[in-house]
Design a protein around this motif. Structure first.
Motif, short mmCIF file in Angstrom:
data_model
loop_
_atom_site.label_atom_id
_atom_site.label_comp_id
_atom_site.label_asym_id
_atom_site.label_seq_id
_atom_site.Cartn_x
_atom_site.Cartn_y
_atom_site.Cartn_z
N ASP A 286 46.72 41.90 37.68
CA ASP A 286 46.71 40.94 36.53
C ASP A 286 46.15 41.41 35.21
OD1 ASP A 286 48.42 38.72 38.01
OD2 ASP A 286 46.87 38.65 38.99
N THR A 287 46.52 41.32 34.03
CA THR A 287 45.90 41.71 32.73
C THR A 287 45.83 40.44 32.21
OG1 THR A 287 47.90 42.45 31.33
CG2 THR A 287 46.79 43.96 33.02
N GLU A 288 45.18 40.50 30.90
CA GLU A 288 45.16 39.50 29.70
C GLU A 288 46.52 38.82 29.60
OE1 GLU A 288 43.42 38.25 25.49
OE2 GLU A 288 43.29 40.53 26.34
N PHE A 289 47.73 39.87 29.83
CA PHE A 289 49.03 39.61 29.09
C PHE A 289 50.05 39.38 29.92
CE2 PHE A 289 46.66 42.22 25.89
CZ PHE A 289 46.73 41.19 24.83
N ASN A 290 50.10 40.14 31.17
CA ASN A 290 50.91 40.21 32.06
C ASN A 290 50.26 40.26 33.64
OD1 ASN A 290 53.41 40.19 30.62
ND2 ASN A 290 52.94 41.98 29.74
N ARG A 291 51.19 40.07 34.57
CA ARG A 291 51.12 40.56 36.01
C ARG A 291 52.18 41.68 36.20
NH1 ARG A 291 51.05 37.30 41.52
NH2 ARG A 291 48.71 37.11 40.87
N PHE A 292 51.58 42.84 36.43
CA PHE A 292 52.17 44.21 36.49
C PHE A 292 52.43 44.41 37.95
CE2 PHE A 292 50.38 44.64 32.36
CZ PHE A 292 51.44 44.95 31.62
#
Length: 405
Positions: A286-292
């Motif tokens: 998980d990042t600030e923008f998306n779950r990769f």
């Protein structure tokens, strides 16, 4: 449990098999059933035909040998492909030799062996001087304005196609005259054209041009080669029977079915649908923008030119899951744009889950780059029985025929 997206029932396929991922899986029954539909359409509408399998679409040795055993000619467009056909045992006169990059030696050999050779360049015309008169037997690839006939459907609407001898500007007329002076038998015409649509209108135009050329130049042709570019294996798109029936209606007005063969050169139409690419989830972050969701596959293995925006795919997951609003499915490479698709409101993916991509048999194995990882395993499945037909490359295969210092 298996959850499918963008794909229908996988007719004729056995149960999913667990192997080390990533790998390609060829579904042999589906391949043969799809091919039979093409053959049945030709038998019904023009029972004097040749099917030439397009090597450039997928030249995996098992694939090209399988089509040889099904009775196909080898449709080749380079000396390498021509020699590959001979290597796997294709009959010397069961090769179609197309394209602008032929070598003189292979060109002359092909003519002497009785291959179907369609010329595509001025130098080939000059090479004919060195061929015995009895072997001067060729087809001509014709360049024509497909955009004018089918607005919005050609690949190069502004610049036009680059292959063959142009009908509209008189180049075709000049070549025909030159060949006749050289006592060359013009055995056929080759009219393959690339299109964005693969629609029926394209083949209507091809058939109309074939008739126009035949009448204008009073050609006595042994064959009309319409090339490939058909849809195949997609129930929502034109079917083989529709393509062949449409061309029959037009071609039969100026060609005798018993004397003039219809040549088709399918690639994607017969090999695209029956191949899958199986990958596994190896990380979730998980990042600030998306779950990769990171997988051990890559976009370049199913879309080497990275031009598609969606793929037929399904999930093989271990258990029932809660959904997640957005997951970005990625490949293993270090390229940021190695992102395959976004899964919205789908099952929350975990390490070990599998993602299967279907209908990926065309322009994948032959275009996949040797980038970061090498070629993966390839299997063939028939009625649940699976055999490996190519082992994954290792550094040993990568360095073969190379000098290290």
């Amino acid at each position: 449990m298996i959850l499918e997206k963008c794909s229908g029932k996988k007719k004729g396929r056995g149960k999913p098999v667990k192997f080390k991922t990533p790998y390609y899986m060829i579904h042999e029954q589906e391949l043969d059933e799809n091919f039979k539909k093409l053959k049945d359409a030709l038998e019904k509408h023009w029972n004097n035909y040749i099917i030439g399998y397009s090597y450039k679409t997928n030249a995996l040795p098992w694939v090209i040998k399988h089509f040889d055993l099904l009775g196909c000619y080898a449709e080749t467009v380079s000396e390498d492909e021509y020699n590959l056909a001979k290597l796997i045992g294709v009959g010397k006169n069961h090769i179609i030799y197309n394209g602008p990059v032929k070598t003189k030696d292979s060109f002359m050999e092909a003519l002497q062996n009785g291959c179907i050779v369609n010329i595509d360049s001025q130098r080939e015309v000059e090479w004919l001087e060195d061929i015995e008169i009895e072997n001067r037997r060729i087809g001509i690839r014709i360049n024509f304005d497909i955009e004018k006939m089918c607005p919005g459907q050609s690949q190069c609407p502004e610049d036009g196609g680059r292959f063959g001898f142009c009908y509209e500007n008189g180049e075709l007329s000049k070549i025909i005259k030159k060949l006749q002076e050289k006592k060359v038998k013009i055995a056929g015409i080759h009219l393959h054209t690339s299109s964005k649509s693969r629609g029926l209108d394209i083949y209507r135009a091809i058939a109309e041009i074939a008739c126009k050329v035949q009448k204008e130049f009073e050609l006595d042709l042994d064959y009309v080669d319409v090339g490939g570019g058909f849809f195949g294996g997609l129930p929502t798109k034109p079917q083989f029977d529709e393509y062949i029936a449409l061309m029959e209606n037009i071609l039969s007005t100026c060609f005798d079915k018993t004397k003039t063969k219809l040549i088709v050169e399918p690639g994607m139409a017969v090999i695209g649908a029956p191949i899958s690419y199986v990958t596994s989830v190896i990380d979730v972050k998980d990042t600030e923008f998306n779950r990769f969701v990171v997988t051990d596959g890559t976009r370049t293995s199913i879309d080497p030119l990275m031009t598609k925006n969606s793929y037929f795919h399904s999930f093989d997951i271990k258990s029932q899951r809660d959904t997640h609003p957005k997951q970005v499915i990625c490949g293993y490479t270090c390229m940021e744009h190695d992102r395959l698709f976004e899964e919205k409101n789908g099952p929350t993916l975990q390490c070990g889950d599998q993602i299967i991509y279907d209908k990926v048999g065309a322009y994948t194995m032959c275009l996949t780059p040797l980038f970061i990882k090498y070629f993966p395993d390839v299997y063939v499945e028939l009625n649940g029985n699976v055999k490996k037909i190519r082992s994954a490359w290792t550094p040993n295969e990568y360095v073969q025929r190379s000098e290290l210092e």
